[in-house]
Design a protein around this motif. Structure first.
Motif, PDB file in Angstrom:
ATOM      1  N   ASP A  83       0.792  -1.232   0.000  1.00  0.00           N
ATOM      2  CA  ASP A  83       0.000   0.000   0.000  1.00  0.00           C
ATOM      3  C   ASP A  83       0.827   1.287   0.000  1.00  0.00           C
ATOM      4  O   ASP A  83       0.386   2.299  -0.542  1.00  0.00           O
ATOM      5  CB  ASP A  83      -0.938   0.019   1.206  1.00  0.00           C
ATOM      6  N   ARG A  86       1.587   3.053  -3.355  1.00  0.00           N
ATOM      7  CA  ARG A  86       0.395   3.702  -3.905  1.00  0.00           C
ATOM      8  C   ARG A  86       0.119   5.028  -3.205  1.00  0.00           C
ATOM      9  O   ARG A  86      -0.250   6.014  -3.840  1.00  0.00           O
ATOM     10  CB  ARG A  86      -0.798   2.768  -3.764  1.00  0.00           C
ATOM     11  N   LEU A  87       0.314   5.055  -1.884  1.00  0.00           N
ATOM     12  CA  LEU A  87       0.066   6.280  -1.125  1.00  0.00           C
ATOM     13  C   LEU A  87       1.067   7.376  -1.482  1.00  0.00           C
ATOM     14  O   LEU A  87       0.744   8.561  -1.464  1.00  0.00           O
ATOM     15  CB  LEU A  87       0.137   5.988   0.373  1.00  0.00           C
ATOM     16  N   ARG A  98      -3.022  11.763   3.552  1.00  0.00           N
ATOM     17  CA  ARG A  98      -3.372  10.502   2.888  1.00  0.00           C
ATOM     18  C   ARG A  98      -2.922   9.311   3.714  1.00  0.00           C
ATOM     19  O   ARG A  98      -3.651   8.320   3.843  1.00  0.00           O
ATOM     20  CB  ARG A  98      -2.728  10.432   1.495  1.00  0.00           C
ATOM     21  N   ARG A 101      -5.113   9.063   6.986  1.00  0.00           N
ATOM     22  CA  ARG A 101      -6.472   8.634   6.660  1.00  0.00           C
ATOM     23  C   ARG A 101      -6.502   7.165   6.245  1.00  0.00           C
ATOM     24  O   ARG A 101      -7.408   6.417   6.638  1.00  0.00           O
ATOM     25  CB  ARG A 101      -7.058   9.506   5.549  1.00  0.00           C
ATOM     26  N   TYR A 102      -5.526   6.764   5.463  1.00  0.00           N
ATOM     27  CA  TYR A 102      -5.473   5.362   5.040  1.00  0.00           C
ATOM     28  C   TYR A 102      -5.394   4.430   6.257  1.00  0.00           C
ATOM     29  O   TYR A 102      -6.142   3.457   6.362  1.00  0.00           O
ATOM     30  CB  TYR A 102      -4.266   5.134   4.128  1.00  0.00           C
ATOM     31  N   GLU A 105      -8.744   4.583   8.355  1.00  0.00           N
ATOM     32  CA  GLU A 105      -9.887   3.955   7.686  1.00  0.00           C
ATOM     33  C   GLU A 105      -9.734   2.444   7.624  1.00  0.00           C
ATOM     34  O   GLU A 105     -10.728   1.705   7.721  1.00  0.00           O
ATOM     35  CB  GLU A 105     -10.068   4.545   6.287  1.00  0.00           C
ATOM     36  N   MET A 106      -8.505   1.965   7.479  1.00  0.00           N
ATOM     37  CA  MET A 106      -8.277   0.518   7.521  1.00  0.00           C
ATOM     38  C   MET A 106      -8.592  -0.037   8.903  1.00  0.00           C
ATOM     39  O   MET A 106      -9.290  -1.044   9.048  1.00  0.00           O
ATOM     40  CB  MET A 106      -6.826   0.214   7.149  1.00  0.00           C
TER      41      MET A 106
END
Length: 202
Positions: A83, A86-87, A98, A101-102, A105-106
């Protein structure tokens, strides 16, 4: 009269030679020993295969990469090695938000939170699993963040990001500190995003 030659059967694609019904379990047991003895960086797929008594191709067939194999062993709920790139692939001015938050939220997903809390509790203070998890995060999280930064102190910056994320997860989901545990994702992104951003880009 020409001699008839029996055609050689082509080998089917699929599981490499040496596979058996218990091979997967043997590989997992061998990997646990290899990681425990040598740490994440010192362990190799070939070494794990040798301990399990199988071909190295079979280890890759079942588990893919070393990170995949460790994830299987510790049942890690998130994959920073997958991941993080991508971030990092996006505008630099909001990368801190980002990342925060990632992660949040996970971890707000019940399945991820349950596994993640169990993993943190199991690894903290354990002389075998703490270095293993630290090695994994150093290579797959801190290392990958550092690779994406154009700065001479990239590894230090990435380490500071990791401490912020680790502290957030411990405080919110394990210790359940108030009011941190009750804050919304948006609130925490607003508070922590700029701090992570500063570590990465300023």
């Amino acid at each position: 009269m020409p001699e008839y030659v029996v055609p050689t059967a082509k080998r089917r694609r699929g599981r490499p030679r040496g596979g058996s019904s218990d091979a997967r379990d043997r590989i997992l047991a061998a990997a646990a020993e290899e990681f425990g003895d040598l740490g994440y960086d010192g362990a190799t797929m070939r070494g794990i295969a040798a301990r399990a008594g199988v071909d190295a191709a079979l280890v890759h067939h079942y588990f893919g990469t070393k990170a995949d194999l460790l994830t299987e062993i510790v049942d890690a709920p998130v994959r920073p090695d997958v991941d993080v790139p991508r971030l990092l692939d996006g505008p630099r001015d909001d990368i801190g938000e980002r990342i925060v938050r990632y992660v949040l939220e996970m971890w707000e997903r019940p399945d991820v939170q349950k596994r993640g809390v169990a993993l943190l509790r199991a690894t903290l203070g354990n002389r075998l699993t703490t270095p293993l998890l630290a090695g994994f995060l150093s290579r797959e999280l801190i290392g990958r963040i550092a690779e994406g930064l154009d700065a001479p102190d990239a590894e230090l910056r990435a380490s500071l990001v990791a401490t912020q994320i680790a502290g957030l997860l411990l405080g919110r989901y394990v210790l359940k500190l108030k009011p941190l545990a009750g804050a919304s994702v948006d609130e925490l992104v607003e508070w922590m995003g700029p701090t992570v951003q500063r570590y990465l880009t300023e």
